[in-house]
Design an enzyme around this catalytic site. Structure first.
Site, PDB file in Angstrom:
ATOM      1  N   LYS A  23       0.596  -1.570  -0.192  1.00  0.00           N
ATOM      2  CA  LYS A  23       0.058   0.142  -0.021  1.00  0.00           C
ATOM      3  C   LYS A  23       0.698   1.215  -0.459  1.00  0.00           C
ATOM      4  CE  LYS A  23      -1.342   2.216   3.443  1.00  0.00           C
ATOM      5  NZ  LYS A  23      -1.750   2.518   4.904  1.00  0.00           N
ATOM      6  N   ASN A  24       1.959   1.223   1.092  1.00  0.00           N
ATOM      7  CA  ASN A  24       2.638   2.163   1.088  1.00  0.00           C
ATOM      8  C   ASN A  24       3.412   2.464  -0.163  1.00  0.00           C
ATOM      9  OD1 ASN A  24       2.131   3.100   3.276  1.00  0.00           O
ATOM     10  ND2 ASN A  24       3.828   1.528   4.750  1.00  0.00           N
ATOM     11  N   ARG A  94      -3.967  10.407   4.959  1.00  0.00           N
ATOM     12  CA  ARG A  94      -3.392  11.797   5.270  1.00  0.00           C
ATOM     13  C   ARG A  94      -1.941  11.418   4.059  1.00  0.00           C
ATOM     14  NH1 ARG A  94      -0.024  13.704   8.777  1.00  0.00           N
ATOM     15  NH2 ARG A  94       2.040  13.506   9.088  1.00  0.00           N
ATOM     16  N   ASP A 118      -4.827   7.850   9.534  1.00  0.00           N
ATOM     17  CA  ASP A 118      -4.655   7.698  10.825  1.00  0.00           C
ATOM     18  C   ASP A 118      -3.809   8.647  11.680  1.00  0.00           C
ATOM     19  OD1 ASP A 118      -2.223   7.143  10.112  1.00  0.00           O
ATOM     20  OD2 ASP A 118      -2.003   5.574  10.406  1.00  0.00           O
ATOM     21  N   ASP A 313       7.454  -1.049  11.452  1.00  0.00           N
ATOM     22  CA  ASP A 313       5.822  -1.838  11.452  1.00  0.00           C
ATOM     23  C   ASP A 313       5.814  -3.271  11.520  1.00  0.00           C
ATOM     24  OD1 ASP A 313       4.502   0.666  10.789  1.00  0.00           O
ATOM     25  OD2 ASP A 313       5.110   0.556   9.405  1.00  0.00           O
TER      26      ASP A 313
END
Length: 329
Positions: A23-24, A94, A118, A313
């Site tokens: 996703k990033n 974001r 978030d 993460d």
């Protein structure tokens, strides 16, 4: 009755699992399509809310977006026009700030609300604006961020911290700037590398991909391209921990081995040693699960840090996994 999960444990897992696309990487690459003078086909895109929101932001600006497969998206931004970004959409993600660099590079101006999404402690945006200012932008901060530039010009930039999204915004702006840009102290996570490789597929010239110094020869026209986003190395770390704590035999396919060096080193310290076979990562059952002490019998520690150090993460998964290992960490 509120929604709930019912988990009946005690069963080992087995089989092959496919990790989602990162996703990033997907979010900055979607933002980068603004720079392309032609359609961009993207594969292995995770179909999640953040991606849908980014696509909605692009559509609101005038882009044509379409899911052409379960995880394949086509984005054509040739009809995009400069207008303030939708405040409601920006408030929910974001990554909306990633539109600053490509909008500024293409139109010389961008107006965007402060990004939402978030809330995990304080997340600075200073790095973004400091880098864009060095490329020639003026920044006005009030209820909205207003960025303007008559022309972006390449520069030698030392980022004040190796911010992932700050590096990504600087990369996208530098691709559209006239002349050479050198980004130092840049982030080099797999998702930043994916963005850089996608920009290269669109026609950009970028050297140093995977390092902390990028050299960009800007001002080249970018066009239509196809690009497949890499697997999510964070999700892969979660699957390794899942297999280990349930004493399961699991194969994760596909993986990019180069993205997993620090993750595998961290799990090795816990006595968990998956095997790499081409693009497959195999976690066998009956892992040792014994924490290896440091020399002299000292308690070891596992610390995260900027890439290529252990990913922050993955730390939560690793801590849970460590509770099922003998020894002290």
């Amino acid at each position: 009755m509120p929604p709930r999960y019912i988990v009946r444990g005690g069963r080992p897992l087995h089989g092959t699992i496919r990790p989602a696309g990162n996703k990033n990487a997907a979010l900055p690459i979607l933002a980068a399509t603004i720079l392309a003078d032609g359609p961009v086909d993207l594969d292995n895109i995770p179909h999640i809310r953040d991606v849908d929101t980014m696509l909605a932001l692009l559509a609101d600006l005038g882009a044509e977006v379409a899911w052409t497969g379960a995880n394949t998206v086509r984005v054509d931004t040739r009809a995009v026009h400069p207008k303030p970004l939708d405040a409601a959409l920006c408030a929910s993600i974001r990554a909306s700030i990633l539109l600053a660099g490509p909008m500024l590079a293409r139109f010389g101006k961008v107006t965007l609300p402060p990004p939402g999404g978030d809330v995990i402690g304080r997340r600075r945006v200073d790095t973004h604006f400091l880098a864009l200012e060095q490329l020639g932008a003026s920044v006005s901060i009030g209820e909205r961020f207003e960025l303007r530039a008559k022309e972006l010009v390449g520069a030698d930039i030392f980022l004040d911290e190796p911010s992932v999204t700050g590096t990504e915004n600087a990369l996208m702006a530098a691709v559209g700037a006239r002349g050479r840009t050198v980004l130092r102290n840049a982030a080099a996570e797999p998702h930043v590398q994916d963005l850089a490789r996608c920009l290269v597929a669109m026609g950009a010239h970028i050297e140093g991909i995977g390092s902390n110094i990028y050299t960009i020869e800007g001002g080249r026209p970018l066009g239509a391209a196809s690009y497949a986003i890499g697997p999510d190395h964070i999700e892969i770390g979660s699957f390794i921990g899942l297999a280990a704590v349930t004493n399961s035999a699991v194969t994760i396919d596909p993986v990019r081995p180069d993205d997993l060096r620090s993750t595998l080193l961290g799990f090795d310290r816990l006595g968990i040693r998956p095997r790499i076979d081409g693009t497959r990562l195999i976690v066998d059952a009956d892992q040792e699960r014994r924490i290896r002490p440091d020399l002299g019998g000292h308690v070891p520690k596992l610390e995260d840090g900027p890439w290529p150090a252990f990913p922050a993460d993955v730390m939560s998964t690793t801590i849970v996994t460590a509770t099922q290992c003998s020894g002290m960490l």
